[in-house]
Design a protein around this motif. Structure first.
Motif, short mmCIF file in Angstrom:
data_model
loop_
_atom_site.label_atom_id
_atom_site.label_comp_id
_atom_site.label_asym_id
_atom_site.label_seq_id
_atom_site.Cartn_x
_atom_site.Cartn_y
_atom_site.Cartn_z
N ASP A 234 -19.30 -44.19 -27.74
CA ASP A 234 -18.38 -43.06 -27.74
C ASP A 234 -18.24 -42.58 -26.29
O ASP A 234 -19.23 -42.25 -25.64
N CYS A 242 -19.07 -45.21 -31.52
CA CYS A 242 -17.86 -44.97 -32.31
C CYS A 242 -17.83 -45.87 -33.53
O CYS A 242 -17.50 -45.44 -34.62
N VAL A 323 -10.06 -44.81 -28.30
CA VAL A 323 -10.53 -43.43 -28.41
C VAL A 323 -9.55 -42.57 -27.63
O VAL A 323 -9.40 -42.74 -26.42
N PRO A 329 -15.32 -36.27 -30.84
CA PRO A 329 -16.13 -37.48 -30.70
C PRO A 329 -16.11 -38.31 -31.98
O PRO A 329 -16.25 -37.79 -33.07
N GLY A 330 -15.92 -39.62 -31.80
CA GLY A 330 -15.92 -40.50 -32.94
C GLY A 330 -14.53 -40.75 -33.51
O GLY A 330 -14.37 -41.59 -34.38
#
Length: 335
Positions: A234, A242, A323, A329-330
Motif C-alpha cells: 500500500d 493492498c 492505487v 488506504p487499500g
C-alpha cells in the motif's frame, strides 16, 4: 571482486543504510517454500539491491546468477545517465549535433522506446530528461520556484519521440532538437531483467525470480506452487499490503511518485512527468502492471501511471493494479 551482498546481510543493515538505498520496494514476495530449497543471492545493481532466487542444482544456479548479475551491470554501464562514460551519456552530449554511433543494444532499445511512445500516445517517452531536470530530478538542482508555463512550453519543444532520429542499419542516433536529452529510467531496468532472465534460462534454470525494487521477472514457479506470490505494498501505509498476485513466466512492474519526489514552493512533485503537459502526473499513487516481459511491464507501468489503468489493458498487459490519489488506504482498481 567481492562476493555479492547476501539478502540476509542486507536485511540486517536495513534499506535506508545499505549502500545508500532508496525506500523499500512496492511489493513483497510471499514465500511459502522452505528457503533451503533455493539459492538466493543479492547484489547492488542499477541503483538498488537486486535479488535473484533460483531453484535447481546449487552449482548451476550460482553460475547462472553470477552471469545474470553481470548482464544487468552491463546494461547499467551502457544506459546510465549518471555515468558520464556511458554510451547514453555520450549520446546526450552529442546527439544534437548530428548522428552518433551507439552500441546496437542501445539502438534497439531506443527503437523499442519510440514504438512504446507511439502506442501510448506519447505518455511513455524517453526524451523527458529536460523535464525531469526542470523539477530537480536526475541530480539537477531543485528550483526555488515552480516552473511557469513559459518555461515548461520552452522545455517541451525538445521533448517527443519525433526528435529521435534512429538509423538501425548503421546503429546511429541523432536528435531533432539540440536540447533533446534521453533518460531510460522508465525502461532500462525492465530490459536488464529480461537480459538476466535470458541468461538464467540459457543455463537451464527453470524456476527463478529476479527482483529490482518495483520490477520483477518470474521464470516458472517455486516447487509445488502455481506461481510466485507477490504482495503489492500500500503506497499510503507502507507496512500494509493492498493485494497479492501470482506471476509465472511473466513480469511485474510498479510505478509511483510517492517515494521519489521534490518539494518546490511547499508543493510536492513526483518524478513521473506527463510528457504532454510537462508536469508531474498526479492521477494515481501507484500503478502495477503484469505483462509477458519486463521491458513491456516497465514501460506500460509508467504510461499507465500517466493515462490510467484501462489504457494498459488495451496494450497487452494481463493485469493492472492502480492505487488512486486521495483514496483511503487499500482502495485499488484491478483490471
Amino acid at each position: 571482486m567481492r562476493d555479492p551482498l547476501s539478502r540476509r546481510t542486507f536485511l540486517r543493515l536495513g534499506s535506508s543504510v545499505a549502500l545508500g538505498l532508496a525506500a523499500a520496494p512496492a511489493w513483497r514476495v510471499l514465500a511459502r517454500t522452505a528457503p533451503s530449497a533455493s539459492v538466493e543471492r543479492a547484489a547492488y545493481v542499477m541503483g538498488s539491491i537486486v535479488t535473484v532466487t533460483a531453484y535447481g542444482d546449487e552449482s548451476v544456479c550460482n553460475t547462472a546468477i553470477t552471469q545474470a548479475f553481470r548482464s544487468m551491470k552491463a546494461v547499467d554501464a551502457l544506459m546510465s545517465v549518471y555515468d558520464p562514460r556511458s554510451p547514453l551519456s555520450a549520446l546526450n552530449r552529442s546527439g544534437g549535433l548530428g548522428p552518433v554511433a551507439v552500441p546496437t543494444e542501445l539502438t534497439a532499445l531506443l527503437q523499442a522506446s519510440r514504438e512504446f511512445s507511439r502506442t501510448t500516445g506519447g505518455a511513455f517517452d524517453v526524451t523527458v530528461k529536460p523535464l525531469l531536470e526542470l523539477y530537480g530530478f536526475l541530480d539537477a538542482p531543485v528550483p526555488r520556484r515552480i516552473p511557469d508555463d513559459r518555461t515548461i512550453a520552452a522545455t517541451l519543444d525538445a521533448v517527443g519521440s519525433r526528435h529521435l532520429l534512429i538509423d538501425e542499419a548503421h546503429s546511429t542516433v541523432a536528435f531533432g532538437s539540440p536540447h533533446t536529452r534521453i533518460d531510460l529510467g522508465g525502461i532500462a531496468v525492465g530490459h536488464a531483467l529480461d537480459r538476466a532472465g535470458a541468461v538464467l534460462r540459457a543455463h537451464g534454470v527453470e524456476s527463478a525470480l529476479v527482483n529490482h525494487s518495483g520490477d520483477l521477472l518470474a521464470i516458472g514457479a517455486p516447487p509445488g506452487e502455481t506461481g510466485w506470490e507477490v504482495g503489492i505494498t500500500d503506497p499510503v501505509r507502507n507496512d500494509e499490503l493492498c493485494t497479492s498476485v501470482r506471476i509465472r513466466d511473466e513480469a511485474l512492474s510498479t510505478s509511483g511518485n510517492y517515494r521519489n519526489f521534490r518539494r518546490i514552493d511547499h508543493r510536492t512533485f513526483g518524478h513521473i512527468v506527463d510528457p504532454a503537459v510537462g508536469r508531474p502526473s498526479e492521477a494515481a499513487l501507484s500503478t502495477t502492471v503484469i505483462a509477458p516481459d519486463a521491458t513491456t511491464a516497465d514501460a506500460l507501468s509508467t504510461a499507465t501511471f500517466v493515462l490510467g489503468p484501462s489504457f494498459a489493458a488495451t496494450l497487452g498487459a494481463r493485469k493492472v493494479i492502480t492505487v488512486v490519489a486521495g483514496a483511503r488506504p487499500g482502495t485499488i482498481r484491478i483490471l
